[in-house]
Design a protein around this motif. Structure first.
Motif, PDB file in Angstrom:
ATOM      1  N   GLY A   1       4.736  20.113  -5.021  1.00 33.35           N
ATOM      2  CA  GLY A   1       4.725  20.000  -3.563  1.00 33.35           C
ATOM      3  C   GLY A   1       3.329  19.921  -2.981  1.00 33.35           C
ATOM      4  N   GLY A   2       2.370  20.534  -3.658  1.00 31.83           N
ATOM      5  CA  GLY A   2       0.997  20.467  -3.172  1.00 31.83           C
ATOM      6  C   GLY A   2       0.448  19.062  -3.184  1.00 31.83           C
ATOM      7  N   VAL A   3       0.993  18.183  -4.038  1.00 34.15           N
ATOM      8  CA  VAL A   3       0.620  16.771  -4.052  1.00 34.15           C
ATOM      9  C   VAL A   3       1.523  15.975  -3.114  1.00 34.15           C
ATOM     10  CG1 VAL A   3       0.492  14.697  -5.473  1.00 34.15           C
ATOM     11  CG2 VAL A   3      -0.267  16.873  -6.392  1.00 34.15           C
ATOM     12  N   ILE A   4       2.814  16.255  -3.175  1.00 36.08           N
ATOM     13  CA  ILE A   4       3.785  15.479  -2.406  1.00 36.08           C
ATOM     14  C   ILE A   4       3.542  15.589  -0.907  1.00 36.08           C
ATOM     15  CG2 ILE A   4       6.234  15.162  -1.893  1.00 36.08           C
ATOM     16  CD1 ILE A   4       6.819  16.425  -4.646  1.00 36.08           C
ATOM     17  N   VAL A   5       3.360  16.807  -0.417  1.00 36.27           N
ATOM     18  CA  VAL A   5       3.237  17.011   1.031  1.00 36.27           C
ATOM     19  C   VAL A   5       2.066  16.233   1.629  1.00 36.27           C
ATOM     20  CG1 VAL A   5       2.785  18.720   2.835  1.00 36.27           C
ATOM     21  CG2 VAL A   5       4.476  19.205   1.070  1.00 36.27           C
ATOM     22  N   PRO A   6       0.844  16.352   1.105  1.00 32.41           N
ATOM     23  CA  PRO A   6      -0.256  15.584   1.713  1.00 32.41           C
ATOM     24  C   PRO A   6      -0.095  14.078   1.589  1.00 32.41           C
ATOM     25  CG  PRO A   6      -1.005  16.715  -0.268  1.00 32.41           C
ATOM     26  CD  PRO A   6       0.343  17.263   0.062  1.00 32.41           C
ATOM     27  N   ILE A   7       0.474  13.592   0.476  1.00 31.43           N
ATOM     28  CA  ILE A   7       0.687  12.147   0.338  1.00 31.43           C
ATOM     29  C   ILE A   7       1.696  11.664   1.365  1.00 31.43           C
ATOM     30  CG2 ILE A   7       1.679  10.361  -1.149  1.00 31.43           C
ATOM     31  CD1 ILE A   7       0.368  11.744  -3.518  1.00 31.43           C
ATOM     32  N   LEU A   8       2.814  12.363   1.481  1.00 27.63           N
ATOM     33  CA  LEU A   8       3.818  11.981   2.468  1.00 27.63           C
ATOM     34  C   LEU A   8       3.279  12.110   3.893  1.00 27.63           C
ATOM     35  CD1 LEU A   8       7.088  13.581   1.022  1.00 27.63           C
ATOM     36  CD2 LEU A   8       6.397  11.180   0.975  1.00 27.63           C
TER      37      LEU A   8
ATOM     38  N   PHE B   1       0.831  -1.206   0.000  1.00 31.42           N
ATOM     39  CA  PHE B   1       0.000   0.000   0.000  1.00 31.42           C
ATOM     40  C   PHE B   1       0.865   1.256   0.000  1.00 31.42           C
ATOM     41  CE2 PHE B   1      -2.117   3.445   2.287  1.00 31.42           C
ATOM     42  CZ  PHE B   1      -3.274   3.576   1.539  1.00 31.42           C
ATOM     43  N   LEU B   2       1.891   1.269   0.847  1.00 32.46           N
ATOM     44  CA  LEU B   2       2.765   2.433   0.948  1.00 32.46           C
ATOM     45  C   LEU B   2       3.510   2.671  -0.366  1.00 32.46           C
ATOM     46  CD1 LEU B   2       4.256   1.954   4.527  1.00 32.46           C
ATOM     47  CD2 LEU B   2       2.437   3.496   3.818  1.00 32.46           C
ATOM     48  N   LEU B   3       4.024   1.583  -0.960  1.00 32.09           N
ATOM     49  CA  LEU B   3       4.735   1.711  -2.226  1.00 32.09           C
ATOM     50  C   LEU B   3       3.798   2.200  -3.329  1.00 32.09           C
ATOM     51  CD1 LEU B   3       7.008  -1.485  -2.201  1.00 32.09           C
ATOM     52  CD2 LEU B   3       7.648   0.869  -1.659  1.00 32.09           C
ATOM     53  N   GLY B   4       2.574   1.668  -3.328  1.00 33.16           N
ATOM     54  CA  GLY B   4       1.592   2.095  -4.323  1.00 33.16           C
ATOM     55  C   GLY B   4       1.229   3.557  -4.178  1.00 33.16           C
ATOM     56  N   ALA B   5       1.078   4.006  -2.923  1.00 30.16           N
ATOM     57  CA  ALA B   5       0.743   5.409  -2.669  1.00 30.16           C
ATOM     58  C   ALA B   5       1.863   6.330  -3.140  1.00 30.16           C
ATOM     59  CB  ALA B   5       0.478   5.625  -1.181  1.00 30.16           C
ATOM     60  N   LEU B   6       3.112   5.940  -2.865  1.00 26.68           N
ATOM     61  CA  LEU B   6       4.250   6.749  -3.288  1.00 26.68           C
ATOM     62  C   LEU B   6       4.384   6.765  -4.810  1.00 26.68           C
ATOM     63  CD1 LEU B   6       6.885   5.710  -0.596  1.00 26.68           C
ATOM     64  CD2 LEU B   6       5.769   7.935  -0.811  1.00 26.68           C
ATOM     65  N   LEU B   7       4.133   5.620  -5.440  1.00 31.07           N
ATOM     66  CA  LEU B   7       4.210   5.540  -6.901  1.00 31.07           C
ATOM     67  C   LEU B   7       3.149   6.417  -7.548  1.00 31.07           C
ATOM     68  CD1 LEU B   7       5.428   4.243  -9.435  1.00 31.07           C
ATOM     69  CD2 LEU B   7       3.785   2.374  -9.174  1.00 31.07           C
ATOM     70  N   LEU B   8       1.909   6.312  -7.064  1.00 29.45           N
ATOM     71  CA  LEU B   8       0.830   7.145  -7.591  1.00 29.45           C
ATOM     72  C   LEU B   8       1.115   8.614  -7.347  1.00 29.45           C
ATOM     73  CD1 LEU B   8      -1.955   7.429  -8.876  1.00 29.45           C
ATOM     74  CD2 LEU B   8      -2.975   7.094  -6.604  1.00 29.45           C
ATOM     75  N   GLY B   9       1.637   8.898  -6.153  1.00 31.38           N
ATOM     76  CA  GLY B   9       1.989  10.282  -5.844  1.00 31.38           C
ATOM     77  C   GLY B   9       3.041  10.818  -6.783  1.00 31.38           C
ATOM     78  N   GLY B  10       4.011   9.981  -7.165  1.00 32.83           N
ATOM     79  CA  GLY B  10       5.039  10.404  -8.103  1.00 32.83           C
ATOM     80  C   GLY B  10       4.464  10.717  -9.469  1.00 32.83           C
ATOM     81  N   ILE B  11       3.519   9.898  -9.927  1.00 30.63           N
ATOM     82  CA  ILE B  11       2.883  10.141 -11.230  1.00 30.63           C
ATOM     83  C   ILE B  11       2.089  11.444 -11.213  1.00 30.63           C
ATOM     84  CG2 ILE B  11       1.149   9.279 -12.854  1.00 30.63           C
ATOM     85  CD1 ILE B  11       1.985   6.428 -12.007  1.00 30.63           C
ATOM     86  N   LEU B  12       1.280  11.640 -10.174  1.00 29.25           N
ATOM     87  CA  LEU B  12       0.482  12.866 -10.060  1.00 29.25           C
ATOM     88  C   LEU B  12       1.376  14.093  -9.948  1.00 29.25           C
ATOM     89  CD1 LEU B  12      -2.336  11.700  -7.595  1.00 29.25           C
ATOM     90  CD2 LEU B  12      -2.556  12.154 -10.044  1.00 29.25           C
ATOM     91  N   THR B  13       2.446  13.954  -9.181  1.00 32.61           N
ATOM     92  CA  THR B  13       3.379  15.065  -9.012  1.00 32.61           C
ATOM     93  C   THR B  13       3.969  15.481 -10.351  1.00 32.61           C
ATOM     94  OG1 THR B  13       3.969  14.408  -6.759  1.00 32.61           O
ATOM     95  CG2 THR B  13       5.555  15.767  -7.943  1.00 32.61           C
TER      96      THR B  13
END
Length: 278
Positions: A36-43, A12-24
């Motif tokens: 950063g507006g995407v990265i900060v809330p995901i992290l 789940f964590l890896l998937g969230a980070l991967l999706l966050g990277g794509i959106l970012t």
């Protein structure tokens, strides 16, 4: 042997980070922001699941976000520069004051409580989102950019706000430029260049500020910068950013503004909820 539950959590964590990277990457390319507006809330959510203490979680998110922004902003800027829309003189005027502002902001962020940074995040991101969503580009201070003194001040504000929110400063600089009649695509392209020199001193500042708190931080953290978060999100976001930049040049100015505004207000509302619930 790790249990199935642990493996599910890791997936789940890896998937969230991967999706966050794509959106970012997509958002960085389309809107000229570092993401950063995407990265900060995901992290923020990911580090919460990892049990990171609330007293240092927001600082860790912002420091890591600034690190992830660096390669993403470089690729986004290059894609926009290829379209010939960048204003190089603006970047030259903002370089020194923006770096000064982010150094000051990083020092302040290392001293204040996490909730203070969340409030700053909501105010900055919410104001930018509302302005873009309303589409009031008829609001002008002037039809040409101001003199060196005022431009220096704007650069300082961009750096200071960026360091306390974990963004590259693109969203702030875009709105400054729009107030002086710069076309939206040129403003977005130029703002993408801001993300090249703003995050680096911020990362150094957050790494130093977080050094005394290593016992409270996840493994493989360089102060308030998570190596794991950087390694998982930075490559994919940098890879995707040029596609977002190309797509932005196919959209009208109003479509870009609406997308930008909705995105920022959704992010701000998430943190408002967290502050009220907490």
């Amino acid at each position: 042997m790790l249990s199935a539950i642990v493996w599910n959590d890791i997936a789940f964590l890896l998937g969230a980070l991967l999706l966050g990277g794509i959106l970012t990457g997509l958002i960085a390319g389309m809107l000229g922001v570092g993401g950063g507006g995407v990265i900060v809330p995901i992290l923020y959510e990911v580090f919460g699941m990892m049990g990171v203490d609330e007293s240092v979680r927001m600082q860790l998110c912002i420091g890591t976000s600034l690190a992830i922004i660096i390669p993403t902003s470089i690729r986004s800027y290059r894609a926009h520069k290829a379209k010939g829309a960048v204003l190089p003189d603006v970047l030259k005027q903002w370089r020194v004051p923006a770096i000064t502002g982010i150094i000051i902001g990083s020092a302040i962020a290392g001293l204040v409580a996490g909730w203070v940074l969340q409030v700053v995040f909501v105010v900055v991101i919410g104001a930018l989102g509302l302005k873009s969503l309303l589409g009031r580009n008829d609001i002008r201070i002037a039809e040409t950019l101001p003199g060196r003194g005022l431009m220096w001040f704007y650069g300082l504000v961009i750096g200071l706000a960026s360091s306390m929110v974990g963004i590259s400063g693109g969203g702030i600089s875009t709105n400054f430029l729009l107030l002086y009649g710069v076309p939206i695509h040129a403003a977005v392209a130029t703002s993408a260049g801001i993300g090249i020199f703003i995050p680096i001193p911020g990362v150094i500042g957050y790494a130093i500020a977080g050094w005394p708190h290593l016992a409270e931080l996840p493994p493989l953290s360089l102060g308030y910068v998570s190596v794991i978060g950087f390694v998982m999100m930075a490559p994919i976001s940098a890879l995707v950013a040029p596609y977002g930049a190309r797509f932005s040049h196919r959209l009208s100015r109003r479509h870009l503004e609406i997308m930008f505004g909705v995105f920022l207000l959704l992010i701000a509302s998430r943190f408002v909820y967290g502050l009220l619930a907490g």
